[in-house]
Enzyme design. Sequence first.
Site, PDB file in Angstrom:
ATOM      1  N   CYS A  81      84.752 -53.503 -42.127  1.00 13.63           N
ATOM      2  CA  CYS A  81      83.420 -53.527 -41.714  1.00 13.63           C
ATOM      3  C   CYS A  81      83.004 -54.642 -40.349  1.00 13.63           C
ATOM      4  CB  CYS A  81      82.627 -53.677 -42.897  1.00 13.63           C
ATOM      5  SG  CYS A  81      83.100 -52.459 -44.186  1.00 13.63           S
ATOM      6  N   HIS A 111      75.922 -57.718 -42.364  1.00 10.04           N
ATOM      7  CA  HIS A 111      76.756 -56.117 -43.033  1.00 10.04           C
ATOM      8  C   HIS A 111      75.951 -55.643 -44.011  1.00 10.04           C
ATOM      9  CE1 HIS A 111      79.449 -53.309 -43.653  1.00 10.04           C
ATOM     10  NE2 HIS A 111      80.136 -53.941 -44.829  1.00 10.04           N
ATOM     11  N   ASN A 170      76.728 -48.800 -47.336  1.00  2.76           N
ATOM     12  CA  ASN A 170      77.520 -49.232 -46.549  1.00  2.76           C
ATOM     13  C   ASN A 170      78.156 -48.302 -45.484  1.00  2.76           C
ATOM     14  OD1 ASN A 170      79.529 -50.799 -45.397  1.00  2.76           O
ATOM     15  ND2 ASN A 170      80.443 -51.486 -47.361  1.00  2.76           N
TER      16      ASN A 170
END
Length: 334
Positions: A115, A255, A285
Amino acid sequence: MPFAHITGTGSAVPERILDNAGLEQIVDTSDEWITRRTGIKERRIAMVDKNETTAALGALAARRAMQMAGVSADQIDTIITGTVSADRIFPSAACMIQKEIEAFNAAAYDISAGCSGFMYALDIANNNIKAGMSKTCLVIGAERLTTLVNWKDRGTCVLLGDGAGAAILQNRAEPGGILSTHIKSDGRYWDLLYSDSGNDPPPELLKGLASVPFHLKMEGNRLFKQAVSSMAGIAETALVQNGLTREDIQLVIPHQANLRIIQAVAEKLKIPMDRFFTNVHKYGNTSSASIPLAMDEANRSSRINHGDIVLLVSFGAGLTWGATLLKWAATNPG
Ligand code: ACO
């Protein structure tokens, strides 16, 4: 030494929305559980019949960023895509995006950093511009994580979604833009979050051949703790290196994995939640796409303004984490 300024941002998400009620039809879960543990209400799912590939989403986000920056395809000298879900193992998503946007003067390649892919890509682009090796970089985060999801695993399939975000970085003589980038990894914990690339099942004749089904696997509890301490730690490093304090930051774009992780980072950094940008409730996500997607939304909705100090901070599989500190220069939404 030139400075790397972000002169355009863009994003793209698939049309199809899967809300928590829809997930209740797929696995044994509930809107109440997902909302309380993650803050996620819905996510976007890329559909084959709409040609919503990683490359197509990345290219759309890129075109929007180019339009905002007023940059033509032939000006771009570098395309870096952070992704863990390129449409093919090879070639890179960046090369497929290059074809779509017709930026044939560029070198194009992917970065695999979970990520944190977009943050790693920003780090490289910033260093290239500062070293005079690049003038106009297209940096993208694009993911179609739903292709890696085990739809029988309620512990992971409720968390993830698809999308893309992009930024144009250009060299400028005036100070500002990216103040510093910081990236870190700790491979000792790679097995807290991973996905295999598989060829299951092996034919009987080739018994013993390496063979693994390719589903994403995660140890959520341990990741949670690592994510909070790593993101808070690297954010502090970025501030100290620039001689800034938490009061100097107008907006943090973290994030977007999970609202509880973001709240815990805010608490650790002692920065109020109203200075954190969140859109995890809408998209879940989206891995490497999450920060550029949020940054574009914040930019277009005027949550970021000229002169603001903005902190981007990420965490992902690897483990990897990163922070970028920016002094925002006005972009033209067009
Ligand atoms: N619906 C209903 N129940 C569920 C679900 C679900 N979707 N998923 C798990 N459960 C159950 C479990 O089976 C367990 O039941 P049990 O107590 O009867 O055994 C119970 O809920 C608690 O499970 P935990 O896994 O302990 O729940 P936890 O509070 O840790 O929350 C979560 C799980 C949300 C995944 C949390 O660990 C987390 O947020 N971790 C971080 C994960 C993450 O964000 N990863 C990505 C970050 S890194 C990156 O972005 C690459």
